[in-house]
Design an enzyme around this catalytic site. Structure first.
Site, mmCIF file in Angstrom:
data_model
loop_
_atom_site.group_PDB
_atom_site.id
_atom_site.type_symbol
_atom_site.label_atom_id
_atom_site.label_comp_id
_atom_site.label_asym_id
_atom_site.label_seq_id
_atom_site.Cartn_x
_atom_site.Cartn_y
_atom_site.Cartn_z
ATOM 1 N N HIS A 165 -11.035 -30.976 -0.209
ATOM 2 C CA HIS A 165 -12.166 -30.556 -1.068
ATOM 3 C C HIS A 165 -12.055 -28.714 0.365
ATOM 4 O O HIS A 165 -11.132 -28.616 0.819
ATOM 5 C CB HIS A 165 -13.016 -31.157 -0.363
ATOM 6 N N CYS A 180 -10.290 -35.645 6.421
ATOM 7 C CA CYS A 180 -10.179 -35.380 5.257
ATOM 8 C C CYS A 180 -9.521 -33.919 4.844
ATOM 9 O O CYS A 180 -9.162 -33.766 5.797
ATOM 10 C CB CYS A 180 -11.749 -34.945 4.057
#
Length: 231
Positions: free
Chosen positions: A166, A182
């Site tokens: 992301h 992440c």
């Protein structure tokens, strides 16, 4: 005899240093951001960001590079050790992006697929993130959302791994490892990758200490040991 051994060590060290330098050097054609590919919403929201728009160092700027691994064109490879994400192309090339990754204890590795994709996602922190970071249970989409401009959700065995590729509102950390596990990219780079990827795209996340440096991690350590032992 000691002189000969010292000379041999020195010769080995010089050779190792040469290999390290030549192995780590690769031709990189740096790519500027194509803002023409941005949607109107992207332009509007990116114009409202309140974080400092720090540019990654040249080492972590988006580039077309030679690529020697065997993944199929259209797949994604994440090299957490070296803070790179590769989008594999044809003819031995790849687009290389600089990324932020999680600290080793927080990282996930394995083979996954992109199970879903979202533009300007909301953030639903996990229970662990809420407890660890003290964040709210929901953060709406927008320029202040830590998920950034795009999110690609990684699935393995038909289940959500809870790890994502992301964007970020902390571009200053590109090229580093920080607490969240992440895979973060600049908002501009993740838009570029999002436009190339699709649901079902294979994502290979290399395990820690299995980075894809041109000169392997174990050999890098050996070279450093050899150089450090010269007397």
């Amino acid at each position: 005899m000691p002189l000969k051994l010292t000379s041999l060590k020195l010769a080995m060290a010089v050779t190792a240093a040469g290999l390290l330098l030549s192995g780590c050097m690769e031709t990189a054609n740096y790519e500027a951001t194509n803002t023409g590919a941005f949607k109107q919403r992207d332009k509007e929201l990116l114009a409202k960001v309140r974080y400092e728009q720090v540019q990654p160092s040249e080492t972590f700027r988006r580039a077309i590079v030679e690529y020697h691994r065997k993944e199929a064109p259209g797949s994604i490879v994440v090299d957490s050790d070296n803070h790179y994400l590769y989008y594999v192309q044809n003819d031995g090339k790849a687009i290389r992006y600089g990324i932020t990754v999680g600290e080793e204890a927080m990282a996930w590795s394995g083979i996954a697929k992109i199970g879903s994709m979202t533009e300007w996602p909301a953030w639903h922190p996990t229970k662990g993130e809420i407890e660890r970071l003290g964040v709210p249970t929901f953060v709406p989409p927008g320029p202040d959302n830590p998920m950034g401009s795009r999110a690609m959700y990684l699935y393995s065995g038909g289940k959500d791994t809870l790890f994502r590729i992301h964007g970020t509102n902390q571009p200053e950390y590109i090229g580093q490892s920080i607490s969240s596990g992440c895979i973060r990219m600049t908002n501009e780079d993740v838009i570029d990758l999002y436009n190339r990827a699709k649901v079902g795209t294979i994502v290979v996340v290399l395990a820690p200490h299995h980075g894809d440096a041109p000169f392997g991690s174990s050999q890098m350590a050996l070279g450093s040991t050899n150089m450090g032992s010269v007397q």
